[in-house]
Design a protein around this motif. Structure first.
Motif, PDB file in Angstrom:
ATOM      1  N   LYS A  29       0.812  -1.214   0.000  1.00  0.00           N
ATOM      2  CA  LYS A  29       0.000   0.000   0.000  1.00  0.00           C
ATOM      3  C   LYS A  29       0.850   1.269   0.000  1.00  0.00           C
ATOM      4  CE  LYS A  29      -3.809   2.229   2.342  1.00  0.00           C
ATOM      5  NZ  LYS A  29      -4.720   2.242   3.458  1.00  0.00           N
ATOM      6  N   GLU A  30       1.906   1.288   0.799  1.00  0.00           N
ATOM      7  CA  GLU A  30       2.743   2.478   0.916  1.00  0.00           C
ATOM      8  C   GLU A  30       3.496   2.793  -0.381  1.00  0.00           C
ATOM      9  OE1 GLU A  30       6.499   3.544   3.642  1.00  0.00           O
ATOM     10  OE2 GLU A  30       4.713   2.894   4.759  1.00  0.00           O
ATOM     11  N   VAL A  31       4.081   1.778  -1.000  1.00  0.00           N
ATOM     12  CA  VAL A  31       4.837   1.973  -2.241  1.00  0.00           C
ATOM     13  C   VAL A  31       3.880   2.311  -3.383  1.00  0.00           C
ATOM     14  CG1 VAL A  31       6.358   0.853  -3.921  1.00  0.00           C
ATOM     15  CG2 VAL A  31       6.716   0.489  -1.481  1.00  0.00           C
ATOM     16  N   SER A  32       2.774   1.607  -3.450  1.00  0.00           N
ATOM     17  CA  SER A  32       1.773   1.877  -4.488  1.00  0.00           C
ATOM     18  C   SER A  32       1.234   3.302  -4.355  1.00  0.00           C
ATOM     19  CB  SER A  32       0.639   0.861  -4.389  1.00  0.00           C
ATOM     20  OG  SER A  32      -0.300   1.064  -5.401  1.00  0.00           O
ATOM     21  N   SER A  33       1.042   3.745  -3.137  1.00  0.00           N
ATOM     22  CA  SER A  33       0.574   5.103  -2.897  1.00  0.00           C
ATOM     23  C   SER A  33       1.602   6.133  -3.362  1.00  0.00           C
ATOM     24  CB  SER A  33       0.279   5.282  -1.410  1.00  0.00           C
ATOM     25  OG  SER A  33      -0.063   6.596  -1.123  1.00  0.00           O
ATOM     26  N   ALA A  34       2.874   5.887  -3.097  1.00  0.00           N
ATOM     27  CA  ALA A  34       3.936   6.796  -3.538  1.00  0.00           C
ATOM     28  C   ALA A  34       4.007   6.850  -5.062  1.00  0.00           C
ATOM     29  CB  ALA A  34       5.278   6.359  -2.965  1.00  0.00           C
ATOM     30  N   MET A  35       3.880   5.698  -5.724  1.00  0.00           N
ATOM     31  CA  MET A  35       3.875   5.677  -7.192  1.00  0.00           C
ATOM     32  C   MET A  35       2.676   6.456  -7.729  1.00  0.00           C
ATOM     33  SD  MET A  35       6.507   4.215  -8.568  1.00  0.00           S
ATOM     34  CE  MET A  35       5.982   3.822 -10.223  1.00  0.00           C
ATOM     35  N   ASP A  36       1.539   6.329  -7.078  1.00  0.00           N
ATOM     36  CA  ASP A  36       0.349   7.051  -7.518  1.00  0.00           C
ATOM     37  C   ASP A  36       0.524   8.553  -7.342  1.00  0.00           C
ATOM     38  OD1 ASP A  36      -2.357   7.356  -8.432  1.00  0.00           O
ATOM     39  OD2 ASP A  36      -2.966   7.622  -6.353  1.00  0.00           O
ATOM     40  N   TYR A  37       1.017   8.978  -6.180  1.00  0.00           N
ATOM     41  CA  TYR A  37       1.158  10.401  -5.903  1.00  0.00           C
ATOM     42  C   TYR A  37       2.163  11.091  -6.823  1.00  0.00           C
ATOM     43  CZ  TYR A  37      -1.648  10.384  -1.637  1.00  0.00           C
ATOM     44  OH  TYR A  37      -2.679  10.313  -0.741  1.00  0.00           O
ATOM     45  N   TYR A  38       3.211  10.406  -7.212  1.00  0.00           N
ATOM     46  CA  TYR A  38       4.274  11.055  -7.985  1.00  0.00           C
ATOM     47  C   TYR A  38       4.379  10.549  -9.420  1.00  0.00           C
ATOM     48  CZ  TYR A  38       5.401  12.934  -3.479  1.00  0.00           C
ATOM     49  OH  TYR A  38       5.317  13.592  -2.278  1.00  0.00           O
ATOM     50  N   HIS A  39       3.381   9.826  -9.893  1.00  0.00           N
ATOM     51  CA  HIS A  39       3.433   9.297 -11.262  1.00  0.00           C
ATOM     52  C   HIS A  39       3.254  10.404 -12.298  1.00  0.00           C
ATOM     53  CE1 HIS A  39       3.063   6.280 -14.418  1.00  0.00           C
ATOM     54  NE2 HIS A  39       2.113   7.049 -14.908  1.00  0.00           N
ATOM     55  N   SER A  40       2.297  11.268 -12.105  1.00  0.00           N
ATOM     56  CA  SER A  40       1.977  12.313 -13.087  1.00  0.00           C
ATOM     57  C   SER A  40       2.647  13.628 -12.724  1.00  0.00           C
ATOM     58  CB  SER A  40       0.466  12.530 -13.155  1.00  0.00           C
ATOM     59  OG  SER A  40      -0.204  11.366 -13.550  1.00  0.00           O
ATOM     60  N   ILE A  41       3.110  14.317 -13.751  1.00  0.00           N
ATOM     61  CA  ILE A  41       3.702  15.640 -13.582  1.00  0.00           C
ATOM     62  C   ILE A  41       2.820  16.626 -14.327  1.00  0.00           C
ATOM     63  CG2 ILE A  41       5.674  17.116 -14.099  1.00  0.00           C
ATOM     64  CD1 ILE A  41       7.396  14.582 -14.056  1.00  0.00           C
ATOM     65  N   ILE A  42       2.453  17.710 -13.664  1.00  0.00           N
ATOM     66  CA  ILE A  42       1.717  18.780 -14.339  1.00  0.00           C
ATOM     67  C   ILE A  42       2.736  19.780 -14.864  1.00  0.00           C
ATOM     68  CG2 ILE A  42       0.076  20.664 -14.087  1.00  0.00           C
ATOM     69  CD1 ILE A  42      -1.191  19.129 -11.783  1.00  0.00           C
ATOM     70  N   ALA A  43       2.652  20.106 -16.139  1.00  0.00           N
ATOM     71  CA  ALA A  43       3.479  21.151 -16.737  1.00  0.00           C
ATOM     72  C   ALA A  43       2.564  22.346 -16.986  1.00  0.00           C
ATOM     73  CB  ALA A  43       4.125  20.672 -18.027  1.00  0.00           C
ATOM     74  N   TYR A  44       2.732  23.397 -16.189  1.00  0.00           N
ATOM     75  CA  TYR A  44       1.867  24.574 -16.257  1.00  0.00           C
ATOM     76  C   TYR A  44       2.476  25.598 -17.206  1.00  0.00           C
ATOM     77  CZ  TYR A  44      -0.562  28.803 -14.872  1.00  0.00           C
ATOM     78  OH  TYR A  44      -1.290  29.953 -14.889  1.00  0.00           O
ATOM     79  N   PHE A  45       1.630  26.178 -18.067  1.00  0.00           N
ATOM     80  CA  PHE A  45       2.071  27.178 -19.040  1.00  0.00           C
ATOM     81  C   PHE A  45       1.202  28.418 -18.945  1.00  0.00           C
ATOM     82  CE2 PHE A  45       3.110  23.035 -20.710  1.00  0.00           C
ATOM     83  CZ  PHE A  45       4.434  23.183 -21.091  1.00  0.00           C
ATOM     84  N   ASN A  46       1.770  29.570 -19.318  1.00  0.00           N
ATOM     85  CA  ASN A  46       1.022  30.826 -19.338  1.00  0.00           C
ATOM     86  C   ASN A  46       0.158  30.976 -20.584  1.00  0.00           C
ATOM     87  OD1 ASN A  46       1.774  32.036 -16.917  1.00  0.00           O
ATOM     88  ND2 ASN A  46       3.730  32.692 -17.773  1.00  0.00           N
ATOM     89  N   SER A  47       0.535  30.322 -21.667  1.00  0.00           N
ATOM     90  CA  SER A  47      -0.206  30.534 -22.915  1.00  0.00           C
ATOM     91  C   SER A  47      -0.378  29.224 -23.682  1.00  0.00           C
ATOM     92  CB  SER A  47       0.543  31.538 -23.796  1.00  0.00           C
ATOM     93  OG  SER A  47       1.737  30.958 -24.295  1.00  0.00           O
ATOM     94  N   LEU A  48      -1.373  29.226 -24.548  1.00  0.00           N
ATOM     95  CA  LEU A  48      -1.617  28.058 -25.397  1.00  0.00           C
ATOM     96  C   LEU A  48      -0.504  27.870 -26.427  1.00  0.00           C
ATOM     97  CD1 LEU A  48      -5.457  28.364 -25.989  1.00  0.00           C
ATOM     98  CD2 LEU A  48      -4.262  26.710 -24.566  1.00  0.00           C
ATOM     99  N   LYS A  49       0.171  28.955 -26.778  1.00  0.00           N
ATOM    100  CA  LYS A  49       1.300  28.866 -27.706  1.00  0.00           C
ATOM    101  C   LYS A  49       2.412  27.998 -27.115  1.00  0.00           C
ATOM    102  CE  LYS A  49       4.548  31.810 -30.223  1.00  0.00           C
ATOM    103  NZ  LYS A  49       4.991  33.195 -30.438  1.00  0.00           N
ATOM    104  N   GLU A  50       2.718  28.204 -25.836  1.00  0.00           N
ATOM    105  CA  GLU A  50       3.739  27.395 -25.164  1.00  0.00           C
ATOM    106  C   GLU A  50       3.299  25.936 -25.044  1.00  0.00           C
ATOM    107  OE1 GLU A  50       4.039  29.529 -21.503  1.00  0.00           O
ATOM    108  OE2 GLU A  50       5.612  30.865 -22.249  1.00  0.00           O
ATOM    109  N   VAL A  51       2.003  25.727 -24.782  1.00  0.00           N
ATOM    110  CA  VAL A  51       1.469  24.361 -24.716  1.00  0.00           C
ATOM    111  C   VAL A  51       1.658  23.672 -26.069  1.00  0.00           C
ATOM    112  CG1 VAL A  51      -0.630  22.973 -24.481  1.00  0.00           C
ATOM    113  CG2 VAL A  51      -0.203  24.845 -22.900  1.00  0.00           C
ATOM    114  N   GLY A  52       1.347  24.383 -27.145  1.00  0.00           N
ATOM    115  CA  GLY A  52       1.481  23.816 -28.489  1.00  0.00           C
ATOM    116  C   GLY A  52       2.911  23.424 -28.813  1.00  0.00           C
ATOM    117  N   LYS A  53       3.872  24.271 -28.436  1.00  0.00           N
ATOM    118  CA  LYS A  53       5.285  23.954 -28.685  1.00  0.00           C
ATOM    119  C   LYS A  53       5.700  22.684 -27.942  1.00  0.00           C
ATOM    120  CE  LYS A  53       7.040  28.650 -29.338  1.00  0.00           C
ATOM    121  NZ  LYS A  53       7.896  29.688 -28.742  1.00  0.00           N
TER     122      LYS A  53
END
Length: 189
Positions: A29-53
Protein backbone atom coordinates in the motif's frame (compact mmCIF):
# COMPACT_ATOMS: atom_id res chain seq x y z
CA UNK A 1 12.02 24.29 -23.87
CA UNK A 2 15.16 22.16 -23.64
CA UNK A 3 15.54 22.76 -19.92
CA UNK A 4 11.91 21.86 -19.32
CA UNK A 5 12.24 18.56 -21.25
CA UNK A 6 15.43 17.69 -19.40
CA UNK A 7 13.82 18.37 -16.01
CA UNK A 8 10.82 16.20 -16.81
CA UNK A 9 13.10 13.43 -18.13
CA UNK A 10 15.15 13.59 -14.91
CA UNK A 11 12.03 13.26 -12.79
CA UNK A 12 10.86 10.28 -14.85
CA UNK A 13 14.21 8.53 -14.54
CA UNK A 14 14.09 9.02 -10.76
CA UNK A 15 10.63 7.48 -10.83
CA UNK A 16 12.17 4.49 -12.64
CA UNK A 17 14.90 4.24 -10.00
CA UNK A 18 12.27 4.24 -7.25
CA UNK A 19 10.32 1.56 -9.10
CA UNK A 20 13.42 -0.58 -9.57
CA UNK A 21 14.41 -0.31 -5.91
CA UNK A 22 10.89 -1.21 -4.76
CA UNK A 23 9.90 -3.61 -7.55
CA UNK A 24 9.16 -6.51 -5.22
CA UNK A 25 7.03 -4.21 -3.01
CA UNK A 26 4.92 -2.49 -5.71
CA UNK A 27 1.76 -4.12 -4.40
CA UNK A 28 2.37 -2.79 -0.88
CA UNK A 29 0.00 0.00 0.00
CA UNK A 30 2.74 2.48 0.92
CA UNK A 31 4.84 1.97 -2.24
CA UNK A 32 1.77 1.88 -4.49
CA UNK A 33 0.57 5.10 -2.90
CA UNK A 34 3.94 6.80 -3.54
CA UNK A 35 3.87 5.68 -7.19
CA UNK A 36 0.35 7.05 -7.52
CA UNK A 37 1.16 10.40 -5.90
CA UNK A 38 4.27 11.05 -7.98
CA UNK A 39 3.43 9.30 -11.26
CA UNK A 40 1.98 12.31 -13.09
CA UNK A 41 3.70 15.64 -13.58
CA UNK A 42 1.72 18.78 -14.34
CA UNK A 43 3.48 21.15 -16.74
CA UNK A 44 1.87 24.57 -16.26
CA UNK A 45 2.07 27.18 -19.04
CA UNK A 46 1.02 30.83 -19.34
CA UNK A 47 -0.21 30.53 -22.91
CA UNK A 48 -1.62 28.06 -25.40
CA UNK A 49 1.30 28.87 -27.71
CA UNK A 50 3.74 27.40 -25.16
CA UNK A 51 1.47 24.36 -24.72
CA UNK A 52 1.48 23.82 -28.49
CA UNK A 53 5.28 23.95 -28.69
CA UNK A 54 5.67 21.43 -25.88
CA UNK A 55 2.94 19.20 -27.28
CA UNK A 56 4.69 19.11 -30.66
CA UNK A 57 8.09 18.27 -29.15
CA UNK A 58 7.01 15.89 -26.42
CA UNK A 59 7.50 12.59 -28.20
CA UNK A 60 10.77 13.60 -29.88
CA UNK A 61 12.71 15.73 -27.42
CA UNK A 62 11.38 14.26 -24.21
CA UNK A 63 11.88 10.66 -25.37
CA UNK A 64 15.42 11.49 -26.51
CA UNK A 65 16.42 12.93 -23.12
CA UNK A 66 14.70 10.19 -21.15
CA UNK A 67 16.37 7.46 -23.19
CA UNK A 68 19.78 9.08 -22.78
CA UNK A 69 19.42 9.46 -19.01
CA UNK A 70 17.94 6.01 -18.58
CA UNK A 71 20.87 4.37 -20.37
CA UNK A 72 23.41 6.37 -18.35
CA UNK A 73 21.83 5.77 -14.97
CA UNK A 74 20.04 2.41 -15.10
CA UNK A 75 21.88 0.71 -17.97
CA UNK A 76 19.15 -1.61 -19.31
CA UNK A 77 18.05 -3.10 -16.03
CA UNK A 78 15.12 -5.37 -15.24
CA UNK A 79 13.18 -4.67 -18.44
CA UNK A 80 12.17 -1.22 -17.17
CA UNK A 81 13.43 0.30 -20.41
CA UNK A 82 10.22 -0.68 -22.19
CA UNK A 83 8.27 1.48 -19.70
CA UNK A 84 10.49 4.52 -19.76
CA UNK A 85 12.29 4.83 -23.09
CA UNK A 86 9.87 4.56 -25.99
CA UNK A 87 7.21 6.87 -27.40
CA UNK A 88 4.39 4.40 -26.90
CA UNK A 89 5.21 3.99 -23.21
CA UNK A 90 4.54 7.65 -22.42
CA UNK A 91 1.05 8.92 -21.91
CA UNK A 92 0.24 12.62 -21.88
CA UNK A 93 -2.94 14.49 -21.21
CA UNK A 94 -4.05 18.08 -21.51
CA UNK A 95 -6.15 20.44 -19.40
CA UNK A 96 -6.26 23.65 -21.43
CA UNK A 97 -8.67 25.96 -23.19
CA UNK A 98 -8.03 24.08 -26.46
CA UNK A 99 -10.46 21.39 -25.28
CA UNK A 100 -14.25 21.35 -25.49
CA UNK A 101 -16.36 20.86 -22.38
CA UNK A 102 -16.88 17.15 -23.07
CA UNK A 103 -13.15 16.66 -23.70
CA UNK A 104 -12.33 18.37 -20.39
CA UNK A 105 -14.63 15.96 -18.54
CA UNK A 106 -12.95 12.99 -20.29
CA UNK A 107 -9.49 14.32 -19.48
CA UNK A 108 -10.39 14.86 -15.83
CA UNK A 109 -11.51 11.25 -15.51
CA UNK A 110 -8.29 10.14 -17.23
CA UNK A 111 -5.98 12.16 -14.97
CA UNK A 112 -7.91 11.08 -11.86
CA UNK A 113 -7.18 7.40 -12.58
CA UNK A 114 -5.13 5.85 -9.78
CA UNK A 115 -1.81 4.13 -10.44
CA UNK A 116 -2.17 0.44 -9.67
CA UNK A 117 0.56 -2.18 -9.88
CA UNK A 118 -1.99 -4.85 -10.85
CA UNK A 119 -3.42 -2.83 -13.75
CA UNK A 120 -0.09 -1.62 -15.13
CA UNK A 121 0.58 -4.80 -17.12
CA UNK A 122 -1.84 -6.71 -19.35
CA UNK A 123 -4.08 -8.79 -17.11
CA UNK A 124 -7.18 -10.96 -17.19
CA UNK A 125 -10.48 -9.18 -16.77
CA UNK A 126 -11.42 -11.44 -13.86
CA UNK A 127 -10.15 -14.66 -12.32
CA UNK A 128 -12.74 -16.76 -14.19
CA UNK A 129 -12.37 -14.95 -17.51
CA UNK A 130 -10.09 -15.65 -20.46
CA UNK A 131 -10.40 -12.07 -21.70
CA UNK A 132 -7.18 -10.07 -21.45
CA UNK A 133 -7.22 -6.33 -20.80
CA UNK A 134 -4.46 -3.98 -21.90
CA UNK A 135 -2.49 -2.51 -19.01
CA UNK A 136 -3.03 1.14 -18.23
CA UNK A 137 -1.53 3.87 -16.10
CA UNK A 138 -2.47 7.49 -15.48
CA UNK A 139 -0.90 10.10 -17.76
CA UNK A 140 2.80 10.71 -17.22
CA UNK A 141 2.63 14.37 -18.21
CA UNK A 142 -0.32 16.74 -18.00
CA UNK A 143 -0.06 19.91 -20.06
CA UNK A 144 -2.07 22.65 -18.35
CA UNK A 145 -2.88 26.34 -18.44
CA UNK A 146 -4.75 28.53 -15.97
CA UNK A 147 -7.73 26.16 -16.35
CA UNK A 148 -6.30 24.17 -13.43
CA UNK A 149 -6.04 27.18 -11.12
CA UNK A 150 -9.54 26.99 -9.73
CA UNK A 151 -11.61 23.95 -8.85
CA UNK A 152 -9.26 21.15 -9.89
CA UNK A 153 -8.91 18.96 -6.83
CA UNK A 154 -7.14 15.72 -7.69
CA UNK A 155 -5.40 14.38 -4.60
CA UNK A 156 -2.88 12.30 -6.55
CA UNK A 157 -1.10 15.34 -8.04
CA UNK A 158 2.15 16.09 -6.21
CA UNK A 159 4.52 17.48 -8.85
CA UNK A 160 4.15 20.61 -10.96
CA UNK A 161 6.60 22.33 -13.27
CA UNK A 162 5.80 26.04 -13.62
CA UNK A 163 7.04 27.12 -17.04
CA UNK A 164 7.67 30.86 -16.57
CA UNK A 165 5.91 32.73 -13.82
CA UNK A 166 2.19 33.41 -14.14
CA UNK A 167 1.23 37.00 -14.85
CA UNK A 168 0.25 37.74 -11.25
CA UNK A 169 1.02 36.34 -7.82
CA UNK A 170 -2.55 35.17 -7.15
CA UNK A 171 -2.44 33.00 -10.29
CA UNK A 172 0.89 31.49 -9.17
CA UNK A 173 -0.55 30.65 -5.74
CA UNK A 174 -3.71 29.15 -7.23
CA UNK A 175 -1.90 27.07 -9.88
CA UNK A 176 0.88 25.80 -7.63
CA UNK A 177 -1.60 24.85 -4.91
CA UNK A 178 -3.10 22.18 -7.17
CA UNK A 179 -0.41 19.80 -5.94
CA UNK A 180 0.37 18.38 -2.50
CA UNK A 181 -3.21 18.07 -1.27
CA UNK A 182 -2.52 14.93 0.82
CA UNK A 183 1.25 14.40 0.79
CA UNK A 184 4.31 16.59 0.42
CA UNK A 185 4.70 17.86 -3.12
CA UNK A 186 7.22 19.42 -5.45
CA UNK A 187 6.77 22.75 -7.25
CA UNK A 188 9.55 23.53 -9.73
CA UNK A 189 9.69 27.14 -10.91
Amino acid sequence: MTTQMRLIATIFVHRAIFEKENFDKLSDKEVSSAMDYYHSIIAYFNSLKEVGKTDAQFYTEFTKYTRRLFKRVLRYSDMLECYYCYDSSFNKSELTGRLTGAEVVDQLSTVSQKWDAENRLPHKESTNSDVWVKGSTPPDLILATNMISVGLDVNRFNTILMNSMPRNMAEYIQASSRVARDKSGLVIT
